[in-house]
Design a protein around this motif. Structure first.
Motif, PDB file in Angstrom:
ATOM      1  N   SER A  50      64.596  69.305  50.128  1.00 31.91           N
ATOM      2  CA  SER A  50      63.461  69.856  50.883  1.00 31.91           C
ATOM      3  C   SER A  50      62.343  68.845  51.083  1.00 31.91           C
ATOM      4  CB  SER A  50      62.923  71.115  50.200  1.00 31.91           C
ATOM      5  OG  SER A  50      62.422  70.800  48.934  1.00 31.91           O
ATOM      6  N   GLU A  51      62.098  67.967  50.094  1.00 36.83           N
ATOM      7  CA  GLU A  51      60.916  67.101  50.178  1.00 36.83           C
ATOM      8  C   GLU A  51      61.233  65.668  50.582  1.00 36.83           C
ATOM      9  OE1 GLU A  51      58.114  68.608  50.020  1.00 36.83           O
ATOM     10  OE2 GLU A  51      58.775  70.469  49.088  1.00 36.83           O
ATOM     11  N   LEU A  52      62.491  65.247  50.437  1.00 35.32           N
ATOM     12  CA  LEU A  52      62.823  63.853  50.767  1.00 35.32           C
ATOM     13  C   LEU A  52      63.790  63.734  51.928  1.00 35.32           C
ATOM     14  CD1 LEU A  52      63.500  62.090  47.320  1.00 35.32           C
ATOM     15  CD2 LEU A  52      61.578  61.674  48.852  1.00 35.32           C
ATOM     16  N   ARG A  53      64.585  64.782  52.193  1.00 33.55           N
ATOM     17  CA  ARG A  53      65.704  64.638  53.137  1.00 33.55           C
ATOM     18  C   ARG A  53      65.690  65.698  54.239  1.00 33.55           C
ATOM     19  NH1 ARG A  53      69.956  61.463  50.747  1.00 33.55           N
ATOM     20  NH2 ARG A  53      68.856  59.633  50.002  1.00 33.55           N
ATOM     21  N   TRP A  54      64.517  66.205  54.554  1.00 29.12           N
ATOM     22  CA  TRP A  54      64.326  67.111  55.699  1.00 29.12           C
ATOM     23  C   TRP A  54      65.252  68.335  55.658  1.00 29.12           C
ATOM     24  CZ3 TRP A  54      66.208  62.067  56.314  1.00 29.12           C
ATOM     25  CH2 TRP A  54      65.216  61.094  56.398  1.00 29.12           C
ATOM     26  N   ARG A  83      72.161  70.305  50.238  1.00 30.69           N
ATOM     27  CA  ARG A  83      71.948  69.760  48.898  1.00 30.69           C
ATOM     28  C   ARG A  83      73.131  68.915  48.432  1.00 30.69           C
ATOM     29  NH1 ARG A  83      73.453  72.356  44.348  1.00 30.69           N
ATOM     30  NH2 ARG A  83      71.392  72.425  43.394  1.00 30.69           N
ATOM     31  N   SER A  84      74.332  69.227  48.938  1.00 30.18           N
ATOM     32  CA  SER A  84      75.523  68.485  48.512  1.00 30.18           C
ATOM     33  C   SER A  84      75.473  67.022  48.973  1.00 30.18           C
ATOM     34  CB  SER A  84      76.789  69.152  49.053  1.00 30.18           C
ATOM     35  OG  SER A  84      76.792  69.056  50.462  1.00 30.18           O
ATOM     36  N   LEU A  85      74.577  66.712  49.920  1.00 31.60           N
ATOM     37  CA  LEU A  85      74.459  65.335  50.422  1.00 31.60           C
ATOM     38  C   LEU A  85      73.299  64.581  49.756  1.00 31.60           C
ATOM     39  CD1 LEU A  85      74.908  66.198  54.216  1.00 31.60           C
ATOM     40  CD2 LEU A  85      76.624  65.257  52.653  1.00 31.60           C
ATOM     41  N   CYS A  86      72.674  65.215  48.772  1.00 37.32           N
ATOM     42  CA  CYS A  86      71.445  64.641  48.205  1.00 37.32           C
ATOM     43  C   CYS A  86      71.642  63.949  46.859  1.00 37.32           C
ATOM     44  CB  CYS A  86      70.369  65.719  48.112  1.00 37.32           C
ATOM     45  SG  CYS A  86      69.869  66.290  49.749  1.00 37.32           S
ATOM     46  N   GLY A  87      72.885  63.740  46.466  1.00 38.63           N
ATOM     47  CA  GLY A  87      73.141  62.956  45.256  1.00 38.63           C
ATOM     48  C   GLY A  87      72.920  61.480  45.545  1.00 38.63           C
ATOM     49  N   LEU A 114      63.374  51.160  55.952  1.00 40.34           N
ATOM     50  CA  LEU A 114      64.646  51.820  55.675  1.00 40.34           C
ATOM     51  C   LEU A 114      64.903  52.790  56.818  1.00 40.34           C
ATOM     52  CD1 LEU A 114      64.556  52.520  51.817  1.00 40.34           C
ATOM     53  CD2 LEU A 114      65.773  50.732  53.044  1.00 40.34           C
ATOM     54  N   PRO A 115      66.133  52.764  57.379  1.00 37.53           N
ATOM     55  CA  PRO A 115      66.415  53.580  58.553  1.00 37.53           C
ATOM     56  C   PRO A 115      66.040  55.047  58.337  1.00 37.53           C
ATOM     57  CG  PRO A 115      68.316  52.221  57.968  1.00 37.53           C
ATOM     58  CD  PRO A 115      67.289  52.020  56.899  1.00 37.53           C
ATOM     59  N   LYS A 116      65.392  55.646  59.308  1.00 35.81           N
ATOM     60  CA  LYS A 116      64.991  57.060  59.333  1.00 35.81           C
ATOM     61  C   LYS A 116      63.826  57.370  58.398  1.00 35.81           C
ATOM     62  CE  LYS A 116      69.521  59.110  59.983  1.00 35.81           C
ATOM     63  NZ  LYS A 116      70.362  60.084  59.334  1.00 35.81           N
ATOM     64  N   ILE A 117      63.596  56.544  57.356  1.00 37.35           N
ATOM     65  CA  ILE A 117      62.580  56.913  56.363  1.00 37.35           C
ATOM     66  C   ILE A 117      61.282  56.150  56.577  1.00 37.35           C
ATOM     67  CG2 ILE A 117      62.126  57.320  53.920  1.00 37.35           C
ATOM     68  CD1 ILE A 117      65.086  57.099  53.391  1.00 37.35           C
ATOM     69  N   GLY A 118      61.385  54.872  57.017  1.00 39.42           N
ATOM     70  CA  GLY A 118      60.171  54.133  57.324  1.00 39.42           C
ATOM     71  C   GLY A 118      59.867  53.008  56.355  1.00 39.42           C
ATOM     72  N   SER A 119      58.565  52.633  56.306  1.00 41.74           N
ATOM     73  CA  SER A 119      58.141  51.440  55.566  1.00 41.74           C
ATOM     74  C   SER A 119      58.172  51.668  54.059  1.00 41.74           C
ATOM     75  CB  SER A 119      56.707  51.086  55.949  1.00 41.74           C
ATOM     76  OG  SER A 119      56.613  50.918  57.330  1.00 41.74           O
ATOM     77  N   HIS A 120      58.631  50.644  53.368  1.00 41.98           N
ATOM     78  CA  HIS A 120      58.697  50.671  51.905  1.00 41.98           C
ATOM     79  C   HIS A 120      58.238  49.326  51.346  1.00 41.98           C
ATOM     80  CE1 HIS A 120      61.448  54.021  52.572  1.00 41.98           C
ATOM     81  NE2 HIS A 120      61.467  54.275  51.283  1.00 41.98           N
TER      82      HIS A 120
END
Ligand SMILES: CC(C)(COP(=O)(O)OP(=O)(O)OC[C@H]1O[C@@H](n2cnc3c(N)ncnc32)[C@H](O)[C@@H]1OP(=O)(O)O)[C@@H](O)C(=O)NCCC(=O)NCCS
Length: 143
Positions: free
Chosen positions: A16-20, A24-28, A129-135
Motif C-alpha cells: 500500500s505505501e511503497l508499491r501503489w 502483496r505476493s509481488l512485494c517480497g 530507479l525506474p518508476k520510483i524516482g530519485s534516490h
C-alpha cells in the motif's frame, strides 16, 4: 509496541505505501528469508503501522559487517508521529548487540531528511530507479 515480525506480515504495508497497491505476493524482496535477515514492526494497539527489513549485506569499501535497510514504511495515517524514528532506533540498538558495524539504505528523496535525523550520511550521488524516482545511498555507522 515493537516486535520482530515475519516477511508475510510486511507485505500489506509494502504494497500500500511503497508499491501503489500491487498484489502483496509481488512485494517480497530477494533476501527476505536469508539467514541474517530480519523484520521489525511497530504495533499501535493490534494494528501493524510501521515496518522495516534488514538484510545482512556489506558494501565494498566499508569496514566491518553491514546491514541493508529495506522497505521502511509507516502507514500514511500514522506518519510524522515519531514512529519510524522509534522503530529504527530499536533496530540500531538490536544490531549493535549483534556486533554489526553499519546500516545502509537506498533512500527515496522524500526520506533523506528522515534518515539524516537518525544520523545517516549521504554517500552517493543521486540516481534514478525506474518508476520510483530519485534516490541516494545513505550510511550510518553504529559500532
Ligand atoms: C519515510 C517514513 C518511513 C518516515 O516514517 P514516519 O513514521 O513518518 O517517521 P517519523 O514520524 O519518525 O519522522 C517523520 C517526520 O516527523 C517528524 N516527527 C517526529 N516525531 C514527531 C511527532 N511526535 N509529531 C510530529 N512530527 C514528528 C520528524 O521530525 C520527521 O521529520 P523529518 O522527516 O523532517 O525529519 C514515512 O514517511 C513513509 O512510510 N513514507 C512512505 C514510504 C517511503 O517513502 N519510505 C521510505 C523508503 S526509502
Amino acid at each position: 509496541m515493537i516486535k520482530f515480525i515475519t516477511t508475510d506480515q510486511t507485505l500489506d504495508l509494502r504494497s500500500s505505501e511503497l508499491r501503489w497497491g500491487i498484489d502483496r505476493s509481488l512485494c517480497g524482496f530477494e533476501g527476505d528469508e536469508e539467514r541474517g535477515s530480519f523484520h521489525v514492526g511497530y504495533f499501535r494497539d493490534e494494528m501493524l503501522v510501521s515496518i522495516a527489513t534488514f538484510h545482512k549485506q556489506s558494501r565494498d569499501g566499508f569496514p566491518g559487517e553491514g546491514y541493508q535497510l529495506r522497505g521502511m514504511v509507516t502507514h500514511r495515517d500514522f506518519q510524522g508521529q515519531g514512529i519510524g524514528n522509534q522503530l529504527l532506533n530499536f533496530s540500531i540498538v538490536y544490531l549493535r548487540g549483534q556486533k554489526a558495524n553499519y546500516i545502509w539504505c537506498n533512500s527515496r528523496k522524500i526520506a533523506y531528511k528522515f534518515y539524516q535525523g537518525l544520523g545517516f550520511e549521504i554517500i552517493s550521488e543521486e540516481f534514478e530507479l525506474p518508476k520510483i524516482g530519485s534516490h541516494r545511498t545513505m550510511y550510518l555507522r553504529i559500532n
